[in-house]
Design a protein around this motif. Structure first.
Motif, PDB file in Angstrom:
ATOM      1  N   THR A   1     -10.963  -9.591  -4.493  1.00 13.20           N
ATOM      2  CA  THR A   1     -10.462  -8.801  -5.613  1.00 13.20           C
ATOM      3  C   THR A   1      -9.886  -9.721  -6.689  1.00 13.20           C
ATOM      4  OG1 THR A   1      -8.360  -8.559  -4.424  1.00 13.20           O
ATOM      5  CG2 THR A   1      -9.924  -6.740  -4.285  1.00 13.20           C
TER       6      THR A   1
ATOM      7  N   ARG B   1      -3.909   1.385  -1.263  1.00  7.77           N
ATOM      8  CA  ARG B   1      -4.992   0.469  -1.617  1.00  7.77           C
ATOM      9  C   ARG B   1      -4.656  -0.963  -1.208  1.00  7.77           C
ATOM     10  NH1 ARG B   1      -9.132   0.130  -5.588  1.00  7.77           N
ATOM     11  NH2 ARG B   1     -10.466  -1.587  -4.862  1.00  7.77           N
TER      12      ARG B   1
ATOM     13  N   LYS C   1      -5.347  -1.191   2.423  1.00  7.55           N
ATOM     14  CA  LYS C   1      -6.784  -1.138   2.695  1.00  7.55           C
ATOM     15  C   LYS C   1      -7.462  -2.476   2.440  1.00  7.55           C
ATOM     16  CE  LYS C   1     -11.050   1.170   1.205  1.00  7.55           C
ATOM     17  NZ  LYS C   1     -11.638   2.157   0.257  1.00  7.55           N
ATOM     18  N   GLU C   2      -7.059  -3.165   1.382  1.00  2.00           N
ATOM     19  CA  GLU C   2      -7.726  -4.401   0.987  1.00  2.00           C
ATOM     20  C   GLU C   2      -7.259  -5.623   1.781  1.00  2.00           C
ATOM     21  OE1 GLU C   2     -10.257  -4.543  -0.966  1.00  2.00           O
ATOM     22  OE2 GLU C   2     -10.174  -2.500  -1.754  1.00  2.00           O
TER      23      GLU C   2
ATOM     24  N   TYR D   1      -3.046  -1.637  -7.818  1.00  2.00           N
ATOM     25  CA  TYR D   1      -3.187  -1.013  -6.509  1.00  2.00           C
ATOM     26  C   TYR D   1      -1.890  -0.332  -6.078  1.00  2.00           C
ATOM     27  CZ  TYR D   1      -7.496  -3.745  -5.791  1.00  2.00           C
ATOM     28  OH  TYR D   1      -8.753  -4.289  -5.894  1.00  2.00           O
TER      29      TYR D   1
END
Length: 280
Positions: free
Chosen positions: A11, A23, A26-27, A19
């Protein structure tokens, strides 16, 4: 096949600023690493780094090549670092058995065709934490104990960061292509790790937190030094750290964590320090 895996994509730092909590988790957060009788892997686009766990509680577990590798065997173009955070276990590399106790490490060189995990006592299984990076040269497989490690005592109780850094799989201890791994143990009464914080523009990093007492938690700090974010973490969870991100944490108790990294060089001290008063 007792292997499950997922992929994570890189990212941009400007994107990460937008984010929300879900998020971010999640990443970057990796949960459910230590699952009974399974090998769980996360394939990251950060330096093609793999983070995983293997808990051989119901029999042997063989490390198979996952689809993103497009390889005949896992270590065809990769090196592997393993640290045991559970009961006594065995790792069989092409027929040679290496016994690993608690907090002992094994470096597995490129070209090793068969990697099999097992536990001496299924009622107290080994819990193998795994890191892997692409390799360009074959180096010998080598076991590294805490007695073999390069040990650094750093931090102070006054700053709540007195800790022992055990450099296990680093170039002063074992030959590797780019993979480095070690373990930092915080002393009772200390909660901060990696202060002052820093970034690595030449490599990425992953942290795995364990020995977090029941009912306690870790607050991992990440992101651009001028606009930081945080992720609350539990015992035996890992987090990915991009090149542009700081990586530091404070716990509600002392704890232990394993750091692993890969990138352009093997200089442990290659970092861009950010002083505490400069963080935002």
């Amino acid at each position: 096949m007792n292997t499950i895996f997922e992929e994570r994509f890189a990212t941009h730092p400007e994107d990460a600023k937008s984010y929300d909590t879900a998020r971010l988790r999640k990443e970057y957060l990796i949960s459910n690493l230590m699952t009974e009788n399974q090998i769980c892997l996360t394939y990251s686009q950060y330096d093609r780094y793999i983070v995983g766990g293997a808990v051989p509680s119901g029999g042997d577990l063989k490390l198979e090549p996952i689809d993103p590798l497009k390889a005949e065997y896992f270590c065809e173009r990769r090196e592997l670092g393993i640290i045991n955070v559970g009961g006594i276990g065995k790792i069989t590399i092409d027929g040679t058995i290496y016994e690993l106790g608690f907090k002992e490490a094994l470096y597995v060189g490129q070209g090793s065709k068969s990697v099999v995990f097992s536990s001496l006592n299924p009622n107290c299984p080994a819990r193998f934490y795994i890191n892997s990076a692409p390799a360009h040269k074959e180096y010998p497989t080598k076991k590294v104990t805490l007695k073999d490690a390069e040990v650094v005592e750093t931090g102070t109780m006054g700053e709540s960061n007195a800790r022992t850094i055990n450099k296990l799989l680093v170039n002063s201890v074992v030959q590797t292509c780019q993979l480095q791994m070690g373990m930092t143990e915080l002393k009772p009464g200390s909660v901060w790790n990696t202060m002052p914080a820093h970034t690595h523009s030449r490599r990425m990093e992953a942290y795995f937190y364990f020995q977090v007492p029941e009912g306690q938690a870790i607050c991992h700090f990440m992101g651009d030094p001028k606009e930081t974010r945080h992720i609350w973490m539990q015992n035996e969870e890992a987090v990915l750290s991009p090149t542009w991100s700081i990586h530091s944490a404070a716990g509600t108790s002392n704890y232990t964590f394993i750091w692993g990294m890969a990138g352009e060089n093997l200089n442990y001290g290659d970092m861009d320090v950010v002083k505490p008063k400069e963080l935002r």
